[in-house]
Write a protein that holds these residues in place. Structure first.
Motif, mmCIF file in Angstrom:
data_model
loop_
_atom_site.group_PDB
_atom_site.id
_atom_site.type_symbol
_atom_site.label_atom_id
_atom_site.label_comp_id
_atom_site.label_asym_id
_atom_site.label_seq_id
_atom_site.Cartn_x
_atom_site.Cartn_y
_atom_site.Cartn_z
ATOM 1 N N ASP A 1 11.055 -12.892 -0.514
ATOM 2 C CA ASP A 1 9.669 -12.066 -0.593
ATOM 3 C C ASP A 1 10.100 -10.709 -0.720
ATOM 4 O O ASP A 1 10.961 -10.211 -0.017
ATOM 5 C CB ASP A 1 8.934 -12.420 0.871
ATOM 6 C CG ASP A 1 8.121 -13.821 0.815
ATOM 7 O OD1 ASP A 1 8.313 -14.478 -0.365
ATOM 8 O OD2 ASP A 1 7.632 -14.085 1.701
ATOM 9 N N ALA A 2 9.274 -10.045 -1.782
ATOM 10 C CA ALA A 2 9.677 -8.596 -1.964
ATOM 11 C C ALA A 2 8.232 -8.028 -2.297
ATOM 12 O O ALA A 2 7.188 -8.473 -2.594
ATOM 13 C CB ALA A 2 10.565 -8.633 -3.004
ATOM 14 N N LEU A 3 8.420 -6.426 -2.099
ATOM 15 C CA LEU A 3 7.284 -5.574 -2.209
ATOM 16 C C LEU A 3 7.782 -5.136 -3.531
ATOM 17 O O LEU A 3 8.909 -4.369 -3.714
ATOM 18 C CB LEU A 3 7.313 -4.561 -1.387
ATOM 19 C CG LEU A 3 6.233 -3.522 -1.476
ATOM 20 C CD1 LEU A 3 4.897 -4.214 -1.529
ATOM 21 C CD2 LEU A 3 6.394 -2.397 -0.612
ATOM 22 N N ILE A 4 6.829 -5.359 -4.558
ATOM 23 C CA ILE A 4 7.233 -4.853 -5.814
ATOM 24 C C ILE A 4 6.278 -3.578 -6.246
ATOM 25 O O ILE A 4 4.946 -3.483 -6.093
ATOM 26 C CB ILE A 4 6.721 -5.551 -6.960
ATOM 27 C CG1 ILE A 4 7.811 -7.064 -6.730
ATOM 28 C CG2 ILE A 4 7.086 -5.264 -8.305
ATOM 29 C CD1 ILE A 4 7.392 -7.794 -7.571
ATOM 30 N N ILE A 5 6.796 -2.418 -6.478
ATOM 31 C CA ILE A 5 6.253 -1.198 -6.811
ATOM 32 C C ILE A 5 6.198 -0.861 -8.231
ATOM 33 O O ILE A 5 7.344 -0.773 -8.735
ATOM 34 C CB ILE A 5 6.826 0.152 -5.706
ATOM 35 C CG1 ILE A 5 6.851 -0.331 -4.213
ATOM 36 C CG2 ILE A 5 6.213 1.576 -6.048
ATOM 37 C CD1 ILE A 5 7.425 0.668 -3.518
ATOM 38 N N TYR B 1 12.394 6.298 4.274
ATOM 39 C CA TYR B 1 10.815 6.623 4.138
ATOM 40 C C TYR B 1 10.629 8.058 4.199
ATOM 41 O O TYR B 1 11.630 8.756 4.175
ATOM 42 C CB TYR B 1 10.486 6.088 5.473
ATOM 43 C CG TYR B 1 10.325 4.528 5.538
ATOM 44 C CD1 TYR B 1 9.542 3.918 4.578
ATOM 45 C CD2 TYR B 1 10.932 3.654 6.524
ATOM 46 C CE1 TYR B 1 9.301 2.468 4.557
ATOM 47 C CE2 TYR B 1 10.655 2.483 6.423
ATOM 48 C CZ TYR B 1 10.173 1.737 5.477
ATOM 49 O OH TYR B 1 10.064 0.309 5.438
ATOM 50 N N GLU B 2 9.235 8.561 4.091
ATOM 51 C CA GLU B 2 9.088 9.823 3.711
ATOM 52 C C GLU B 2 9.558 10.944 4.672
ATOM 53 O O GLU B 2 9.489 12.080 4.246
ATOM 54 C CB GLU B 2 7.512 9.933 3.375
ATOM 55 C CG GLU B 2 6.499 9.483 4.511
ATOM 56 C CD GLU B 2 6.425 8.008 4.529
ATOM 57 O OE1 GLU B 2 5.296 7.800 5.203
ATOM 58 O OE2 GLU B 2 6.864 7.140 3.736
ATOM 59 N N GLU C 1 3.821 0.640 2.506
ATOM 60 C CA GLU C 1 3.277 1.644 1.629
ATOM 61 C C GLU C 1 1.708 1.781 1.931
ATOM 62 O O GLU C 1 1.028 0.609 2.146
ATOM 63 C CB GLU C 1 3.775 1.594 0.150
ATOM 64 C CG GLU C 1 5.272 1.895 0.051
ATOM 65 C CD GLU C 1 5.776 3.176 0.393
ATOM 66 O OE1 GLU C 1 5.197 4.201 -0.179
ATOM 67 O OE2 GLU C 1 6.798 3.149 1.061
ATOM 68 N N ASN C 2 1.229 2.948 1.548
ATOM 69 C CA ASN C 2 -0.124 3.093 1.305
ATOM 70 C C ASN C 2 -1.041 2.713 2.725
ATOM 71 O O ASN C 2 -1.974 2.084 2.760
ATOM 72 C CB ASN C 2 -0.901 2.456 0.148
ATOM 73 C CG ASN C 2 -0.109 2.983 -1.091
ATOM 74 O OD1 ASN C 2 -0.060 4.194 -1.351
ATOM 75 N ND2 ASN C 2 0.213 2.203 -2.021
ATOM 76 N N ASN C 3 -0.233 3.056 3.723
ATOM 77 C CA ASN C 3 -0.723 2.667 5.516
ATOM 78 C C ASN C 3 -1.296 1.328 5.334
ATOM 79 O O ASN C 3 -2.123 0.599 5.827
ATOM 80 C CB ASN C 3 -2.237 3.437 5.570
ATOM 81 C CG ASN C 3 -1.807 4.919 5.474
ATOM 82 O OD1 ASN C 3 -0.891 5.295 6.224
ATOM 83 N ND2 ASN C 3 -2.694 5.967 5.026
ATOM 84 N N HIS C 4 -0.370 0.413 4.861
ATOM 85 C CA HIS C 4 -0.345 -1.043 4.799
ATOM 86 C C HIS C 4 0.823 -1.532 5.587
ATOM 87 O O HIS C 4 1.953 -1.319 5.391
ATOM 88 C CB HIS C 4 -0.316 -1.668 3.475
ATOM 89 C CG HIS C 4 -0.911 -2.983 3.480
ATOM 90 N ND1 HIS C 4 -1.272 -3.809 2.115
ATOM 91 C CD2 HIS C 4 -0.933 -3.808 4.352
ATOM 92 C CE1 HIS C 4 -1.353 -4.954 2.664
ATOM 93 N NE2 HIS C 4 -1.346 -5.151 3.861
ATOM 94 N N TRP C 5 0.484 -2.326 6.669
ATOM 95 C CA TRP C 5 1.461 -2.732 7.459
ATOM 96 C C TRP C 5 1.428 -4.127 7.810
ATOM 97 O O TRP C 5 0.474 -4.934 7.375
ATOM 98 C CB TRP C 5 1.335 -2.143 9.123
ATOM 99 C CG TRP C 5 1.109 -0.583 9.081
ATOM 100 C CD1 TRP C 5 0.222 0.169 8.734
ATOM 101 C CD2 TRP C 5 2.338 0.287 9.815
ATOM 102 N NE1 TRP C 5 0.514 1.480 8.851
ATOM 103 C CE2 TRP C 5 1.655 1.617 9.455
ATOM 104 C CE3 TRP C 5 3.404 -0.008 10.277
ATOM 105 C CZ2 TRP C 5 2.674 2.413 9.748
ATOM 106 C CZ3 TRP C 5 4.191 0.964 10.657
ATOM 107 C CH2 TRP C 5 3.804 2.452 10.477
#
Length: 344
Positions: free
Chosen positions: A94-98, A152-153, A212-216
């Motif tokens: 499972d991966a986050l794709i940006i 992270y930022e 990302e984008n305030n998504h947890w």
């Protein structure tokens, strides 16, 4: 959402953007707040951990080793960033794709002729299920060669992978460092052993903590691979039988131990995938104390902390930590909590 989630904000000045080593300190020089349910907090340094434990107590550590999970590729002409989150099978993650809209079943080209295919939805949105075109035994080597750590930022620089490892990490698989153990040094581990404070290990491979984008991540949509070995279960049983404390180093360890726990206070060897979510209504059968970092108000880890101390006390602790300048995140300070029946 609990009161603690809504009632504090972290000033930017308390985001630990530098590892302790780059602030002129040793790893075990970070600050430590000691919290007990019905008492004032104590303020110390992590190198003094032995003062808060007794001979025969047991620290359980997560020996998962951090891999660099951020990969870059192209789908047709579009650049794509892939952040691995959880291994589903040796070559599926499972991966986050940006990037812009990514096409399912179309290959994303990676270095050295390797491709990944987007198979569909992952365990929870926005994660996607991807498959690698690699021989099974070559996956870790490929990621180590071509991946980067999650940055992270609040971090001032792109830190090398070594900055995201605990000194005792040995089993590759976490995409983010099990950060509660970062402050341990070999010097401190030797001191603990000399004073009769025991250590044991579990493995839990951490997934992404932020999308990302305030998504947890949602707690139940965040399964993680774990193992509690028979040797660790045995030493925990022995520790409990002697009336000594079992202290988890990190929320990952609590999750693994309580997944393997028995309602009578025992524990058995266990492995697999856990989606256990612990909050103030969850009985803790095994864990008497928790050593952890300071967590963001949006993080589900705060729910787990309320299983150790009441919500109101937890909020007071965090407000006090902010007032006294404790640092947050992977490179920050630590909080040692004892639940009510382990105060002494």
């Amino acid at each position: 959402m609990s009161t603690a989630h809504q009632s504090f904000q972290i000033p930017d000045s308390l985001n630990a953007s530098l590892p302790a080593e780059y602030r002129g300190k040793q790893r075990d020089d970070v600050k430590m707040m000691v919290t007990k349910p019905d008492r004032d907090s104590y303020h110390s340094h992590f190198r003094n951990l032995t003062q808060w434990l007794e001979e025969g107590d047991l620290l359980v550590l997560n020996n998962s080793r951090t891999i660099p999970p951020v990969l870059y590729g192209k789908q047709y002409k579009q650049k794509v960033e892939i952040r691995l989150s959880r291994m589903v099978s040796p070559l599926e993650w499972d991966a986050l794709i940006i990037g812009n809209a990514v096409q399912v079943n179309s290959p994303i080209k990676l270095p050295n002729g390797v491709e990944i295919k987007v198979l569909g939805q992952g365990a929870e949105a926005p994660l996607m299920r991807v498959a690698f075109s690699l021989p099974e035994g070559e996956f870790i080597d490929f990621v180590l060669q071509h991946g980067s750590p999650v940055q992270y930022e609040y971090m001032e620089e792109n830190w090398p992978l070594d900055m995201f490892q605990t000194v005792f990490a040995s089993v590759p698989g976490s995409v983010e460092m099990p950060s509660a153990g970062r402050a341990f040094s070999w010097r401190l581990l030797r001191s603990l052993k000399a004073q009769g404070i025991n250590t044991a290990f579990i493995t839990l491979h951490t997934g992404l903590s932020y999308y990302e984008n305030n998504h947890w991540p949602t707690p139940k949509g965040h399964p993680e691979i774990f193992e509690v070995p028979a040797t660790t279960a045995e030493v925990i049983q022995e520790t409990k039988a002697k009336g000594r404390k079992v202290v988890a180093v990190g929320t990952t360890v609590v999750r693994a131990l309580e997944t393997a726990a028995l309602p009578n206070g025992g524990i058995q060897k266990a492995s697999g995938v856990t989606d256990l979510h612990i909050d103030g209504n969850t009985p803790l059968y095994v864990t008497d104390g928790l050593l952890t970092g300071f967590h963001e108000p949006e993080a589900s880890h705060l729910d787990m902390l309320s299983a150790f101390i009441p919500q109101e006390r937890l909020l007071q602790t965090y407000q006090e930590a902010i007032k006294k300048g404790y640092l947050w995140h992977e490179f920050g300070d630590v909080n040692l909590l004892f639940k009510r029946n382990s105060e002494e």
